[in-house]
Design an enzyme around this catalytic site. Sequence first.
Site, PDB file in Angstrom:
ATOM      1  CB  SER A 108      -0.851  -0.011   1.274  1.00  7.99           C
ATOM      2  OG  SER A 108      -1.377   1.276   1.539  1.00  7.99           O
ATOM      3  CE1 TYR A 159      -4.607  -2.241   4.985  1.00  7.21           C
ATOM      4  CE2 TYR A 159      -3.640  -0.102   4.492  1.00  7.21           C
ATOM      5  CZ  TYR A 159      -4.170  -1.310   4.062  1.00  7.21           C
ATOM      6  OH  TYR A 159      -4.270  -1.569   2.719  1.00  7.21           O
TER       7      TYR A 159
HETATM    8  N1  LIG Z   1      -8.912  -0.772  -1.699  1.00  9.21           N
HETATM    9  C1  LIG Z   1      -7.916   0.050  -1.463  1.00  9.21           C
HETATM   10  O1  LIG Z   1      -8.069   1.283  -1.492  1.00  9.21           O
HETATM   11  C2  LIG Z   1      -6.538  -0.495  -1.197  1.00  9.21           C
HETATM   12  C3  LIG Z   1      -5.437   0.390  -1.205  1.00  9.21           C
HETATM   13  C4  LIG Z   1      -4.153  -0.104  -0.958  1.00  9.21           C
HETATM   14  C5  LIG Z   1      -3.974  -1.453  -0.723  1.00  9.21           C
HETATM   15  N2  LIG Z   1      -5.051  -2.291  -0.717  1.00  9.21           N
HETATM   16  C6  LIG Z   1      -4.798  -3.713  -0.462  1.00  9.21           C
HETATM   17  O2  LIG Z   1      -5.334  -4.483  -1.525  1.00  9.21           O
HETATM   18  C7  LIG Z   1      -5.784  -5.734  -1.016  1.00  9.21           C
HETATM   19  C8  LIG Z   1      -7.223  -5.990  -1.389  1.00  9.21           C
HETATM   20  O3  LIG Z   1      -8.029  -4.925  -0.901  1.00  9.21           O
HETATM   21  P1  LIG Z   1      -9.571  -4.757  -1.305  1.00  9.21           P
HETATM   22  O4  LIG Z   1      -9.898  -3.329  -1.155  1.00  9.21           O
HETATM   23  O5  LIG Z   1      -9.823  -5.452  -2.593  1.00  9.21           O
HETATM   24  O6  LIG Z   1     -10.265  -5.525  -0.085  1.00  9.21           O
HETATM   25  P2  LIG Z   1     -11.662  -6.291   0.015  1.00  9.21           P
HETATM   26  O7  LIG Z   1     -12.054  -6.176   1.458  1.00  9.21           O
HETATM   27  O8  LIG Z   1     -12.625  -5.851  -1.044  1.00  9.21           O
HETATM   28  O9  LIG Z   1     -11.229  -7.804  -0.306  1.00  9.21           O
HETATM   29  C9  LIG Z   1     -10.398  -8.527   0.560  1.00  9.21           C
HETATM   30  C10 LIG Z   1     -10.720 -10.005   0.425  1.00  9.21           C
HETATM   31  O10 LIG Z   1      -9.874 -10.720   1.340  1.00  9.21           O
HETATM   32  C11 LIG Z   1     -10.647 -11.683   2.027  1.00  9.21           C
HETATM   33  N3  LIG Z   1     -10.030 -11.974   3.315  1.00  9.21           N
HETATM   34  C12 LIG Z   1      -9.994 -11.198   4.427  1.00  9.21           C
HETATM   35  N4  LIG Z   1      -9.367 -11.839   5.428  1.00  9.21           N
HETATM   36  C13 LIG Z   1      -8.983 -13.045   4.929  1.00  9.21           C
HETATM   37  C14 LIG Z   1      -8.292 -14.159   5.481  1.00  9.21           C
HETATM   38  N5  LIG Z   1      -7.893 -14.171   6.762  1.00  9.21           N
HETATM   39  N6  LIG Z   1      -8.047 -15.230   4.696  1.00  9.21           N
HETATM   40  C15 LIG Z   1      -8.474 -15.246   3.392  1.00  9.21           C
HETATM   41  N7  LIG Z   1      -9.160 -14.231   2.829  1.00  9.21           N
HETATM   42  C16 LIG Z   1      -9.400 -13.153   3.592  1.00  9.21           C
HETATM   43  C17 LIG Z   1     -12.014 -11.040   2.177  1.00  9.21           C
HETATM   44  O11 LIG Z   1     -13.030 -11.998   2.443  1.00  9.21           O
HETATM   45  C18 LIG Z   1     -12.180 -10.341   0.831  1.00  9.21           C
HETATM   46  O12 LIG Z   1     -12.756 -11.214  -0.123  1.00  9.21           O
HETATM   47  C19 LIG Z   1      -5.487  -5.706   0.488  1.00  9.21           C
HETATM   48  O13 LIG Z   1      -4.212  -6.258   0.729  1.00  9.21           O
HETATM   49  C20 LIG Z   1      -5.471  -4.231   0.792  1.00  9.21           C
HETATM   50  O14 LIG Z   1      -4.736  -3.923   1.951  1.00  9.21           O
HETATM   51  C21 LIG Z   1      -6.325  -1.845  -0.948  1.00  9.21           C
END
Ligand SMILES: NC(=O)c1ccc[n+]([C@@H]2O[C@H](COP(=O)([O-])OP(=O)(O)OC[C@H]3O[C@@H](n4cnc5c(N)ncnc54)[C@H](O)[C@@H]3O)[C@@H](O)[C@H]2O)c1
Length: 257
Positions: free
Chosen positions: A141, A154
């Site tokens: 991130s 986080y």
């Molecule tokens: N959305 C953003 O703005 C953003 C920005 C920077 C980084 N990220 C990173 O991108 C990645 C995905 O984010 P997103 O926004 O798509 O999230 P999201 O919440 O839409 O999806 C995350 C998925 O991970 C699954 N999950 C959670 N805990 C779990 C576990 N213990 N075991 C297996 N699966 C698990 C959830 O059920 C979900 O399907 C993450 O690593 C997040 O930190 C997101």
Amino acid sequence: MFKLTGKQAIVTGGGSGIGKAISEKLAEAGAVVQVLDTNEIEGKRAADEIKASGNLSYFHACDVSDPLAVQETIDRVAQQSHIHILINNAAIAHVGNIENTTGEDMMKLYQVNVLGVFNCSKAVIPYFKKANGGVIINMASIASTMGLSERFAYTMTKGATLSMTYALAKDYLADGIRCNAISPARIHTPFVDGYLEEHYRENQKEMFETLSKYQPIGRMGKPTEVAALVLFLCSDEASFITGCNYPIDGGCLNLMG
Ligand SMILES: NC(=O)c1ccc[n+]([C@@H]2O[C@H](COP(=O)([O-])OP(=O)(O)OC[C@H]3O[C@@H](n4cnc5c(N)ncnc54)[C@H](O)[C@@H]3O)[C@@H](O)[C@H]2O)c1
């Protein structure tokens, strides 16, 4: 270009948001995609949608913070066919500064976001070594390298995700294993909508605008934009790239102010 025909990929958290878009993109490029997620409904839906579009994907209910479940799932997948790609994408979020973050919050975030990457990487490395190659992409991130307000726990986990990327890339250079990180700014996923619904029910639209304008480019990213970068980094065209962190952030890191 960017074909993954004959490759098998594991995508953690592939049931939603960025992970779902990555699963779709890798499957479109020809990979067999194994979706690992704790959300059985969404994870299965993601795999079923990929199958319905004519590509190959299977769902496995698996909590990445559970080392035994991860080992069992990855061994089962590897016995069927060799694993070439691991996308460590699953993570959970937390809002708070150090004063309103508890020790329990820290442990919970550590278990999923840090140990999740550790467990999955540890389980695939022996298979990658045996095959003298493999690709790991860790979802970091912009919080890995810059201070974000109210994201104490986080940020701790995303810093660790980036450091683990460098350590893995270095330790397994000689084994032909490439490991890179991707650092998105805000990407419009169900997580963002859920956050607005929970914290800003009264002024969701306004907050959406504010969050969009945080990125100098003036909007949030799209999951498909992150997925395109992942596809490139997994492909043979990226064979000279390892130990790198790729911001995909609408200018956050370099163009603020
Ligand atoms: N959305 C953003 O703005 C953003 C920005 C920077 C980084 N990220 C990173 O991108 C990645 C995905 O984010 P997103 O926004 O798509 O999230 P999201 O919440 O839409 O999806 C995350 C998925 O991970 C699954 N999950 C959670 N805990 C779990 C576990 N213990 N075991 C297996 N699966 C698990 C959830 O059920 C979900 O399907 C993450 O690593 C997040 O930190 C997101």
